[in-house]
Design an enzyme around this catalytic site. Structure first.
Site, short mmCIF file in Angstrom:
data_model
loop_
_atom_site.label_atom_id
_atom_site.label_comp_id
_atom_site.label_asym_id
_atom_site.label_seq_id
_atom_site.Cartn_x
_atom_site.Cartn_y
_atom_site.Cartn_z
N GLU A 274 -3.14 2.87 10.32
CA GLU A 274 -2.35 2.92 9.08
C GLU A 274 -2.34 4.32 8.48
O GLU A 274 -2.82 4.54 7.38
CB GLU A 274 -2.96 1.95 8.06
CG GLU A 274 -3.02 0.53 8.53
CD GLU A 274 -3.89 -0.34 7.62
OE1 GLU A 274 -4.62 0.19 6.77
OE2 GLU A 274 -3.82 -1.56 7.78
N PRO A 275 -1.80 5.30 9.19
CA PRO A 275 -1.81 6.66 8.65
C PRO A 275 -0.72 6.85 7.59
O PRO A 275 0.36 6.26 7.69
CB PRO A 275 -1.49 7.52 9.88
CG PRO A 275 -0.67 6.62 10.75
CD PRO A 275 -1.14 5.22 10.51
N CYS A 342 1.21 17.79 -22.47
CA CYS A 342 0.19 18.03 -23.51
C CYS A 342 -1.17 17.47 -23.11
O CYS A 342 -1.66 16.51 -23.70
CB CYS A 342 0.64 17.42 -24.82
SG CYS A 342 2.09 18.23 -25.41
C1 LIG Z 1 -5.91 0.12 3.46
C2 LIG Z 1 -5.36 1.50 3.58
N1 LIG Z 1 -4.77 1.84 4.73
C3 LIG Z 1 -4.23 3.08 4.89
C4 LIG Z 1 -4.28 4.02 3.87
C5 LIG Z 1 -3.64 5.34 4.12
O1 LIG Z 1 -4.53 6.41 4.03
P1 LIG Z 1 -4.06 7.86 4.46
O2 LIG Z 1 -2.84 8.18 3.71
O3 LIG Z 1 -5.17 8.74 4.10
O4 LIG Z 1 -3.85 7.83 5.93
C6 LIG Z 1 -4.92 3.70 2.68
C7 LIG Z 1 -4.99 4.69 1.59
O5 LIG Z 1 -5.43 4.49 0.51
C8 LIG Z 1 -5.46 2.40 2.52
O6 LIG Z 1 -6.05 2.03 1.37
#
Ligand SMILES: Cc1ncc(COP(=O)(O)O)c(C=O)c1O
Length: 416
Positions: A274-275, A342
């Protein structure tokens, strides 16, 4: 690839001078490089080819339709944390069967919506969520596919607000309790156990925390595989870092793949990732125009038209973002880049050696493709910035600048 480079001292986004973009679309302006995002996706997919992971783009990092749709075209799915993100992902062309839904607070409404769309699976963060999912699946779709998010208690060595895999974190289920949680999932009707999930934090600059986490999680996977015939997916989350400062070295995705591939292959499971930040972070800048140069006896301030409402990471995480002038100059000044909001926390760069800019000049705040526009607000009634995507010599507005009317839409004054 370098998305933003100097040509004859002018900063370009791919093949377009950023000064031209500022003239055409005004500032503050988010500028994204399409090729930059695509190159990162392809670099990751090719490094991990032996494992063949399902790559789910973390929509929270940059939820603009044009960005999501470019990853949809590459074949990605989406990692989402709300029903709103499911809606967005599908609208931008992501197949619901490629959506995974994380988050500690899924409401009944959100679960029902996700079930109706037929998402791939829920990343479950607690036992009460399993119970809710079972009930809602009985009412809506017959079955909810689940992967329990485990908390492997490793230190990702990142900011405390973005560290998510330690014992004290609100995310996931402790590894020690995980087997019990799976037993509950197996007892509850209408749930199909499909896998396990971890996400330990962000941004991670080394592979070691992933290895440490996997060393703890893989033995649990072996048990689960034996117990539950439908258990088939190991989702290793996101968190791959990017270079924010000059001193940092870029995250070495080949090294990441080289070290993790044997472990992942040995698991015998389908792998999910999940990048977010890694795919989009360095492919974006925030263009902002200098309004004033202000001195006090202690400091110099470069006051720009971008602010913490546009980019909150410096205020929220004390994050560092590089600052480049649109027209290169050797001369420097020492000071802060601040916005008009502000709040003393309204700074984009603090105590920096900055290009010696003057009123009217343009600055590019670097590494602004991830958790940047997506976290912006209209605080101080400042319309949210416009977003532009560049593709070679072409540029296109992908989100119009907010208007005052947009800001007040939905407000009313009670008539009592
Ligand atoms: C469950 C989960 N997966 C994937 C990500 C993505 O992380 P990144 O953008 O650092 O790859 C996050 C980020 O908060 C997350 O909470």
């Amino acid at each position: 690839m370098e998305c933003f480079t100097y040509r004859r001292n002018e900063l370009f986004a791919e093949d377009v001078p950023v000064a031209e973009l500022a003239r055409q679309y005004d500032t503050p302006l988010y500028v994204y490089s399409r090729s930059g995002m695509q190159a990162q996706y392809r670099a990751l997919a090719s490094a991990m080819a032996e494992v063949g992971p399902h790559i789910h783009f973390a929509v929270k990092s940059n939820s603009s339709a044009a960005v999501i749709s470019l990853f949809a075209e590459e074949g990605a799915g989406a990692d989402v944390v709300s029903a709103g993100e499911i809606f967005r992902a599908m609208r931008a062309g992501i197949d619901p069967a490629k959506i995974v839904f994380a988050g500690v607070g899924k409401t009944e409404f959100e679960i029902d919506y996700a079930l109706e769309q037929g998402i791939h699976f829920f990343t479950v963060e607690s036992e009460p969520e399993l119970e809710r999912l079972s009930k809602r699946a009985a009412a809506v779709s017959g079955v909810a596919r689940v992967a329990i998010r485990v908390n492997p208690d490793v230190d990702p060595k990142t900011h405390k607000y973005t560290s998510t895999g330690k014992k004290e974190s609100k995310f996931g289920v402790d590894l020690e309790r995980a087997l019990k949680a799976y037993e509950l999932a197996a007892r509850l009707p209408h749930l199909e156990i499909v896998g396990i999930h971890m996400h330990i934090g962000s941004p991670l600059m080394s592979v070691a925390p992933y290895e440490q986490a996997l060393e703890k999680v893989l033995p649990v996977c072996d048990v689960l595989k034996k117990r539950y015939p439908t258990f088939r997916i190991l989702d290793i989350g996101g968190g791959l870092g990017i270079k924010y400062t000059e001193e940092e070295t870029p995250f070495d995705v080949k090294e990441f793949a080289r070290r993790l591939t044997p472990m992942l292959k040995q698991s015998g499971l389908e792998i999910g990732m999940e990048p977010g930040r890694f795919l989009v972070g360095n492919a974006g800048i925030l263009l902002t125009r200098v309004q004033y140069i202000k001195d006090n006896p202690f400091k110099k301030f470069v006051v720009v038209d971008g602010a913490m409402n546009d980019l909150i990471r410096p205020a929220l995480y004390e994050a560092y973002h590089g600052v480049l002038p649109a027209r290169k100059t050797e001369a420097t000044i020492l000071g802060d880049v601040v916005g008009p909001v502000c709040e003393s926390g309204d700074f984009l760069a603090r105590d920096r050696e900055l290009p010696a800019v003057k009123q009217g000049d343009l600055l590019a705040i670097q590494s602004a493709g991830a958790y940047a526009f997506a976290m912006s607000s209209s605080y101080n009634s400042r319309p949210r910035a416009a977003e532009v995507m560049v593709h070679g010599e072409r540029s296109q507005l992908i989100r119009a600048r907010e208007t005052w009317q947009d800001i007040v839409r939905g407000e009313c004054i009670p008539n009592w």
